[in-house]
Structure formats: structure tokens, C-alpha cells
Enzyme design. Structure first.
Site, short mmCIF file in Angstrom:
data_model
loop_
_atom_site.label_atom_id
_atom_site.label_comp_id
_atom_site.label_asym_id
_atom_site.label_seq_id
_atom_site.Cartn_x
_atom_site.Cartn_y
_atom_site.Cartn_z
N ASP A 12 0.86 -1.18 0.00
CA ASP A 12 0.00 0.00 0.00
C ASP A 12 0.90 1.23 0.00
OD1 ASP A 12 0.84 0.38 2.60
OD2 ASP A 12 -1.15 0.27 3.52
N HIS A 13 0.29 2.40 0.25
CA HIS A 13 1.03 3.68 0.19
C HIS A 13 2.12 3.79 1.25
CE1 HIS A 13 -2.43 3.97 2.86
NE2 HIS A 13 -1.67 4.76 3.61
N CYS A 69 2.85 -3.42 3.93
CA CYS A 69 2.05 -2.26 4.30
C CYS A 69 2.75 -1.65 5.51
CB CYS A 69 0.58 -2.63 4.55
SG CYS A 69 0.25 -3.75 5.92
N GLY A 70 2.08 -0.81 6.27
CA GLY A 70 2.76 -0.17 7.40
C GLY A 70 3.28 -1.19 8.39
N THR A 71 2.42 -2.10 8.78
CA THR A 71 2.81 -3.15 9.75
C THR A 71 3.08 -4.49 9.09
OG1 THR A 71 0.50 -3.77 10.01
CG2 THR A 71 1.38 -2.12 11.56
N GLY A 72 2.62 -4.66 7.88
CA GLY A 72 2.68 -5.98 7.21
C GLY A 72 1.49 -6.85 7.59
N GLY A 74 -2.08 -6.07 7.90
CA GLY A 74 -3.35 -5.99 7.16
C GLY A 74 -3.24 -6.64 5.79
N HIS A 102 9.17 -24.69 6.99
CA HIS A 102 8.17 -25.48 7.70
C HIS A 102 6.74 -25.23 7.24
CE1 HIS A 102 10.69 -26.62 11.52
NE2 HIS A 102 11.31 -26.89 10.38
N ARG A 113 6.83 0.17 8.42
CA ARG A 113 6.98 1.08 9.56
C ARG A 113 7.56 0.34 10.75
NH1 ARG A 113 0.94 3.67 8.60
NH2 ARG A 113 1.53 5.12 6.95
N ARG A 136 7.07 -34.31 7.44
CA ARG A 136 6.00 -34.06 8.41
C ARG A 136 5.40 -32.66 8.25
NH1 ARG A 136 10.74 -33.06 11.07
NH2 ARG A 136 10.82 -31.33 12.56
N HIS A 137 6.21 -31.74 7.72
CA HIS A 137 5.70 -30.38 7.52
C HIS A 137 4.66 -30.34 6.39
CE1 HIS A 137 8.65 -29.15 10.36
NE2 HIS A 137 9.62 -29.66 9.63
N ARG A 140 1.31 -31.15 7.74
CA ARG A 140 0.71 -30.02 8.47
C ARG A 140 0.21 -28.94 7.50
NH1 ARG A 140 5.78 -30.55 12.61
NH2 ARG A 140 5.02 -32.45 13.60
C1 RB5 Z 1 -2.12 2.48 6.58
O1 RB5 Z 1 -2.11 3.64 7.32
C2 RB5 Z 1 -1.90 1.29 7.48
O2 RB5 Z 1 -3.08 1.03 8.21
C3 RB5 Z 1 -1.51 0.07 6.68
O3 RB5 Z 1 -0.36 0.36 5.96
C4 RB5 Z 1 -1.19 -1.19 7.44
O4 RB5 Z 1 -0.31 -0.96 8.48
C5 RB5 Z 1 -2.35 -2.01 7.85
O5 RB5 Z 1 -2.23 -3.13 8.35
#
Ligand code: RB5
Length: 146
Positions: A12-13, A69-72, A74, A102, A113, A136-137, A140
Site C-alpha cells: 500500500d502507500h 504495508c505499514g505493519t505488514g 493488514g 516449515h 513502519r 512431516r511439515h 501439516r
Molecule cells: C495504513 O495507514 C496502514 O493502516 C496500513 O499500511 C497497514 O499498516 C495495515 O495493516
């Protein structure tokens, strides 16, 4: 086993610069890269981009994916809704190798971020350098798919 060669990238952005740095790095390693954007920092919706990359893999157009994305988190959740996709978020190299070895992950998700570029590239190297161990993996992973 044939080494995965075609890598699809999306974000994303919040992760444009890091995604483009990763694309350049992965291309430099000799992989065929499809960087499907977006290219501007205009606010967008990560589920669209997670789905788009995941569908490339589900359709057989790419072997592995790297999404951000920001956190990876979402974009990982969105990608995992596509049948056949196994995507994990990694902020360390050990996990990045293990999700291949695995869990037979076919997409790596990174939070732009959360980690800096140097660590992100090392995480990518660990993911691309690892192979699924089967055995085994595989049992699973079959259970996940079922
Ligand atoms: C966008 O602001 C932020 O929500 C997105 O990049 C991400 O972190 C969502 O999981």
C-alpha cells in the site's frame, strides 16, 4: 526442487520506497520481478494490493510474493484469504526462513513502519534462500489447506 524464480511484489502507500528497494534488490539477485505497485504515495487500501499479489501466485503467474504495508499485518490478512496462499509477517530473518522451510509460505509480508531497509533486505534474502522441507511439515501444510 526447482528454485522459485518469479517474484510478485505489491504494497500500500505506506511502503512504496521499501517495496521499490526490495524489487531492485531481488532483481539484482537474478529473479524475474513483477512489481505491481502502486507507484504513488496517495492513500490506498491494502486489501486490494494483498489480493492482487496473491492472485498472481494462485493463478500460477508468480512463484512467490513479497507484500508490504505499514505493519505488514493488514496486507497479510488480505492475502491469506486467497485459496492456496500461505503468507506470514516477518520482522526477523529466522522466521523468514522458517515460514518457507516449515510452512511452505508462498508470500512474505513486511511492515515498512516496523523494520528498516537493511533488515528488510536480509529478511527477503532469508525467505528466498530457504526451501520447504516437506515430510512431516507437508502433512501439516495439507491440514492448513484442508
Ligand atoms: C495504513 O495507514 C496502514 O493502516 C496500513 O499500511 C497497514 O499498516 C495495515 O495493516
Amino acid at each position: 526442487m526447482t528454485q522459485p524464480k518469479r517474484i510478485v511484489l505489491s504494497s500500500d502507500h505506506a511502503a512504496i520506497d521499501l517495496r521499490q528497494a526490495i524489487a531492485k534488490h531481488v532483481e539484482g539477485l537474478g529473479y524475474e520481478v513483477a512489481d505491481i505497485g502502486p507507484t504513488t504515495t496517495e492513500s490506498t487500501h491494502y486489501p486490494l494490493h494483498g489480493k492482487a499479489a496473491a492472485q498472481r501466485i494462485a493463478n500460477g503467474e508468480a512463484d512467490l510474493g513479497i507484500i508490504l504495508c505499514g505493519t505488514g499485518q493488514g496486507i497479510m490478512m488480505a492475502a491469506n484469504k486467497v485459496p492456496g496462499i500461505r503468507c506470514g509477517v516477518c520482522s526477523d530473518t529466522f522466521s523468514a526462513a522458517m515460514i518457507r522451510q516449515h510452512n511452505d509460505a508462498n508470500i512474505l509480508s513486511i511492515g515498512a513502519r516496523v523494520v528498516g531497509e537493511g533488515l528488510a533486505l536480509a529478511i527477503v534474502d532469508a525467505f528466498l534462500g530457504a526451501e520447504f522441507e516437506g515430510g512431516r511439515h507437508a502433512t501439516r501444510v495439507d491440514m492448513i489447506e484442508a
